[in-house]
Motif scaffolding. Structure first.
Motif, PDB file in Angstrom:
ATOM      1  N   UNK A  38       0.012  15.220   1.944  1.00 27.09           N
ATOM      2  CA  UNK A  38       0.911  15.463   2.835  1.00 27.09           C
ATOM      3  C   UNK A  38       0.402  16.208   4.139  1.00 27.09           C
ATOM      4  N   UNK A  39      -0.403  17.199   3.810  1.00 33.73           N
ATOM      5  CA  UNK A  39      -1.053  18.065   4.836  1.00 33.73           C
ATOM      6  C   UNK A  39      -1.725  17.210   5.875  1.00 33.73           C
ATOM      7  N   UNK A  40      -2.750  16.327   5.170  1.00 37.08           N
ATOM      8  CA  UNK A  40      -3.424  15.219   5.864  1.00 37.08           C
ATOM      9  C   UNK A  40      -2.789  14.357   6.492  1.00 37.08           C
ATOM     10  N   UNK A  41      -1.756  13.733   5.782  1.00 40.74           N
ATOM     11  CA  UNK A  41      -1.015  12.692   6.676  1.00 40.74           C
ATOM     12  C   UNK A  41      -0.463  13.178   7.859  1.00 40.74           C
ATOM     13  N   UNK A  42      -0.014  14.462   7.766  1.00 43.30           N
ATOM     14  CA  UNK A  42       0.776  14.871   9.113  1.00 43.30           C
ATOM     15  C   UNK A  42      -0.244  15.004  10.270  1.00 43.30           C
ATOM     16  N   UNK A  43      -1.362  15.751   9.783  1.00 41.53           N
ATOM     17  CA  UNK A  43      -2.488  16.001  10.862  1.00 41.53           C
ATOM     18  C   UNK A  43      -2.872  14.545  11.268  1.00 41.53           C
ATOM     19  N   UNK A  44      -3.076  13.876  10.532  1.00 48.60           N
ATOM     20  CA  UNK A  44      -3.640  12.359  11.262  1.00 48.60           C
ATOM     21  C   UNK A  44      -2.427  11.756  11.834  1.00 48.60           C
ATOM     22  N   UNK A  45      -1.262  12.060  11.530  1.00 44.93           N
ATOM     23  CA  UNK A  45      -0.222  11.537  12.570  1.00 44.93           C
ATOM     24  C   UNK A  45      -0.091  12.087  13.811  1.00 44.93           C
ATOM     25  N   UNK A  46      -0.341  13.594  13.954  1.00 42.80           N
ATOM     26  CA  UNK A  46      -0.603  14.095  15.296  1.00 42.80           C
ATOM     27  C   UNK A  46      -1.738  13.749  16.072  1.00 42.80           C
ATOM     28  N   UNK A  47      -2.851  13.210  15.118  1.00 44.27           N
ATOM     29  CA  UNK A  47      -4.018  12.614  16.065  1.00 44.27           C
ATOM     30  C   UNK A  47      -3.965  11.002  16.245  1.00 44.27           C
ATOM     31  N   UNK A  48      -2.782  10.689  16.295  1.00 45.88           N
ATOM     32  CA  UNK A  48      -2.574   9.412  16.587  1.00 45.88           C
ATOM     33  C   UNK A  48      -2.765   8.185  15.710  1.00 45.88           C
ATOM     34  N   UNK A  49      -2.980   8.492  14.355  1.00 43.58           N
ATOM     35  CA  UNK A  49      -3.385   7.312  13.506  1.00 43.58           C
ATOM     36  C   UNK A  49      -2.050   6.958  12.833  1.00 43.58           C
ATOM     37  N   UNK A  50      -2.107   5.625  12.231  1.00 41.51           N
ATOM     38  CA  UNK A  50      -1.112   5.108  11.550  1.00 41.51           C
ATOM     39  C   UNK A  50      -1.281   5.150  10.481  1.00 41.51           C
ATOM     40  N   UNK A  51      -0.586   6.083   9.388  1.00 41.43           N
ATOM     41  CA  UNK A  51      -0.776   6.747   8.132  1.00 41.43           C
ATOM     42  C   UNK A  51       0.515   6.193   7.228  1.00 41.43           C
ATOM     43  N   UNK A  52       0.007   5.449   6.183  1.00 43.67           N
ATOM     44  CA  UNK A  52       0.906   5.304   5.110  1.00 43.67           C
ATOM     45  C   UNK A  52       0.445   5.964   3.605  1.00 43.67           C
ATOM     46  N   UNK A  53       1.238   6.673   3.080  1.00 46.31           N
ATOM     47  CA  UNK A  53       1.232   7.534   2.008  1.00 46.31           C
ATOM     48  C   UNK A  53       1.816   6.640   0.615  1.00 46.31           C
ATOM     49  N   UNK A  54       0.830   6.415  -0.279  1.00 42.77           N
ATOM     50  CA  UNK A  54       1.220   5.789  -1.512  1.00 42.77           C
ATOM     51  C   UNK A  54       1.376   6.594  -2.585  1.00 42.77           C
ATOM     52  N   UNK A  55       2.422   6.677  -3.245  1.00 43.15           N
ATOM     53  CA  UNK A  55       2.930   7.809  -4.196  1.00 43.15           C
ATOM     54  C   UNK A  55       3.285   7.273  -5.398  1.00 43.15           C
ATOM     55  N   UNK A  56       2.581   7.509  -6.541  1.00 41.64           N
ATOM     56  CA  UNK A  56       2.751   6.826  -7.836  1.00 41.64           C
ATOM     57  C   UNK A  56       4.326   7.326  -8.381  1.00 41.64           C
ATOM     58  N   UNK A  57       4.521   8.542  -8.145  1.00 45.91           N
ATOM     59  CA  UNK A  57       5.945   9.159  -8.505  1.00 45.91           C
ATOM     60  C   UNK A  57       7.132   8.648  -7.892  1.00 45.91           C
ATOM     61  N   UNK A  58       8.282   8.936  -8.183  1.00 43.39           N
ATOM     62  CA  UNK A  58       9.518   8.747  -7.325  1.00 43.39           C
ATOM     63  C   UNK A  58       9.895  10.039  -6.569  1.00 43.39           C
ATOM     64  N   UNK A  59       8.962  10.927  -6.206  1.00 45.17           N
ATOM     65  CA  UNK A  59       9.254  12.047  -5.411  1.00 45.17           C
ATOM     66  C   UNK A  59       7.942  12.491  -4.913  1.00 45.17           C
ATOM     67  N   UNK A  60       8.104  13.405  -4.019  1.00 43.00           N
ATOM     68  CA  UNK A  60       6.929  13.937  -3.401  1.00 43.00           C
ATOM     69  C   UNK A  60       6.377  15.239  -4.169  1.00 43.00           C
TER      70      UNK A  60
END
Length: 452
Positions: A38-60
């Motif tokens: 989540x910390x990486x995805x938030x930072x990448x989003x700020x940096x202008x990347x298109x980000x998709x997070x794939x999570x095996x569970x049904x919760x973060x």
């Protein structure tokens, strides 16, 4: 507070806008919606990347998991912010999200001896802590000449055998050291490197609990992210031209993949890489260890423990089944008691029937409190992080034969395609939530540099 663009001059704005436009064409897949992902995805989003997070569970959250089932927030995974120093990034996050915290007062540790009740003499506690600290100082001396292959087992046993004092003092030192070393690392002495124990960095200050649990922080941080739940990744194909991740849900292509799954998942080779990961990275994964800490949370009809206790423990010279008990929350009229078990004992209970686990804990509690302990438990929750296919343990540690360099090697990217984050990849703060958070930021920077 100034708006973000006022922090830049016109030329800097043009450079940033150009970079963001370029990055928006880059797609990064983050595997795992734990703190690192989540910390990486938030930072990448700020940096202008298109980000998709794939999570095996049904919760973060991953190994961060807060439940409300027993009437109060209980962290079944990570629990403490270790060190309330201003330098701890988790304190900044707590302030940003207006989260209230509660300090754990370790001085309110109540120790009991079977047949003797609670230890009430303050001088006994002071002597226990003093002798335990002397042993820790001696361990630090031994580390200077220790080899990579030496375990804590032999050293700690010899040091404990030389401890003088009454049975209360000796057993108290054993309990205290086990809490400071084995419980913190989630592993028994024999499986812990003598040379590299306590060689990581830490933040000063008190240990804090989030009043609404770590899960509350994760949920706030995850807001705005594209997280695809119940997406188990079992294959990753990568090359200089890009990557492809796939599972039972289908497949997805990306410019880069950030892998934040726990070390235990990597050790079990649940994800197939094509081509295989470099030999050096595989060797580091094999050498590093995954500790285990499980929690048993019980709700009683009424409390039978001291209302001002923060932690409770039974002293014994023989048992390896050491348990730390925590009222949830402390200093309140709560009826919830959390039992924390670690190492080999934590692994053993995962194979026991629930009722047998309950009886083991009730037996220890009766040795502490006598017949005031009720036989009926109204509700119970038992974690099983060791058998959890999306965790395979609680957090990493350095066993004999490994070193902190293995954490460093695990953090290195493979070309511009594969990147790695998670507490096990943080050489300075392994095994911690703040280590996971910082590793995510580091991985985001690595990705940005690779595409610059």
């Amino acid at each position: 507070m100034a708006t973000p663009w006022l922090l830049f001059g016109p030329s800097q704005l043009r450079a940033r806008n150009s970079r963001d436009a370029q990055n928006s064409e880059k797609h990064v897949v983050v595997i795992g919606a734990g703190m690192a992902g989540i910390s990486a995805a938030k930072q990448l989003l700020v940096n202008g990347y298109r980000v998709t997070v794939l999570e095996a569970r049904d919760r973060p959250g991953g190994r961060i998991w807060t439940t409300q089932r027993l009437g109060v927030p209980v962290d079944l995974g990570a629990a403490w912010i270790h060190g309330d120093s201003r330098n701890n990034p988790l304190m900044k996050l707590a302030r940003e999200h207006s989260l209230r915290t509660r300090a754990t007062d370790w001085d309110e540790t109540w120790l009991y001896k079977k047949g003797q009740g609670v230890i009430e003499n303050d001088s006994d506690y002071e002597l226990i802590e003093e002798k335990a600290q002397q042993i820790i100082n001696r361990i630090h001396d031994l580390q200077r000449t220790a080899s990579d292959n030496e375990s804590m087992g032999n050293a700690i046993n010899l040091l404990l055998e030389s401890t003088s004092g009454s049975s209360i003092i000796k057993d108290g030192v054993r309990w205290w050291l086990s809490s400071e070393i084995e419980a913190v690392m989630g592993v028994n002495y024999k499986d812990l490197s003598l040379k590299y124990w306590d060689e990581d960095e830490e933040f000063d200050g008190s240990d804090l609990l989030l009043e609404k649990g770590y899960g509350n922080l994760i949920e706030k941080m995850a807001t705005g992210l594209d997280i695809r739940y119940q997406h188990i990744v079992d294959k990753i194909q990568y090359s200089e031209g890009g990557t492809k991740v796939s599972g039972g849900w289908g497949s997805m292509e990306a410019d880069s993949v950030l892998i934040t799954v726990p070390l235990g998942v990597l050790k079990e080779s649940f994800i197939q890489f094509t081509p295989k990961l470099p030999r050096g990275k595989l060797d580091s994964i094999e050498r590093l260890g995954m500790g285990l800490l499980n929690k048993i949370v019980m709700r009683f009809r009424e409390p039978f423990w001291p209302s001002d206790a923060h932690r409770l423990g039974l002293l014994s010279s023989t048992t390896l089944e050491r348990v730390e008990f925590f009222p949830i929350p402390p200093l309140a009229d709560s009826t919830v008691l959390l039992a924390l078990v670690y190492g080999d004992f934590a692994r053993r209970i995962e194979d026991l029937p629930k009722q047998q686990i309950v009886q083991l804990l009730l037996s220890q509690l009766r040795d502490m409190f006598g017949e005031t302990v009720p036989s009926d438990v109204l509700d119970i929750m038992i974690t099983g992080w060791g058998n959890d296919e999306f965790a395979m343990g609680s957090y990493s540690h350095i066993p004999p034969g490994a070193s902190l360099q293995d954490c460093e090697d695990l953090s290195k990217p493979v070309g511009a395609s594969l990147f790695f984050a998670g507490e096990a990849t943080n050489r300075l703060y392994p095994g911690t939530v703040h280590g996971a958070y910082l590793s995510g930021l580091r991985a985001a920077r690595q990705i940005e540099l690779a595409h610059s």
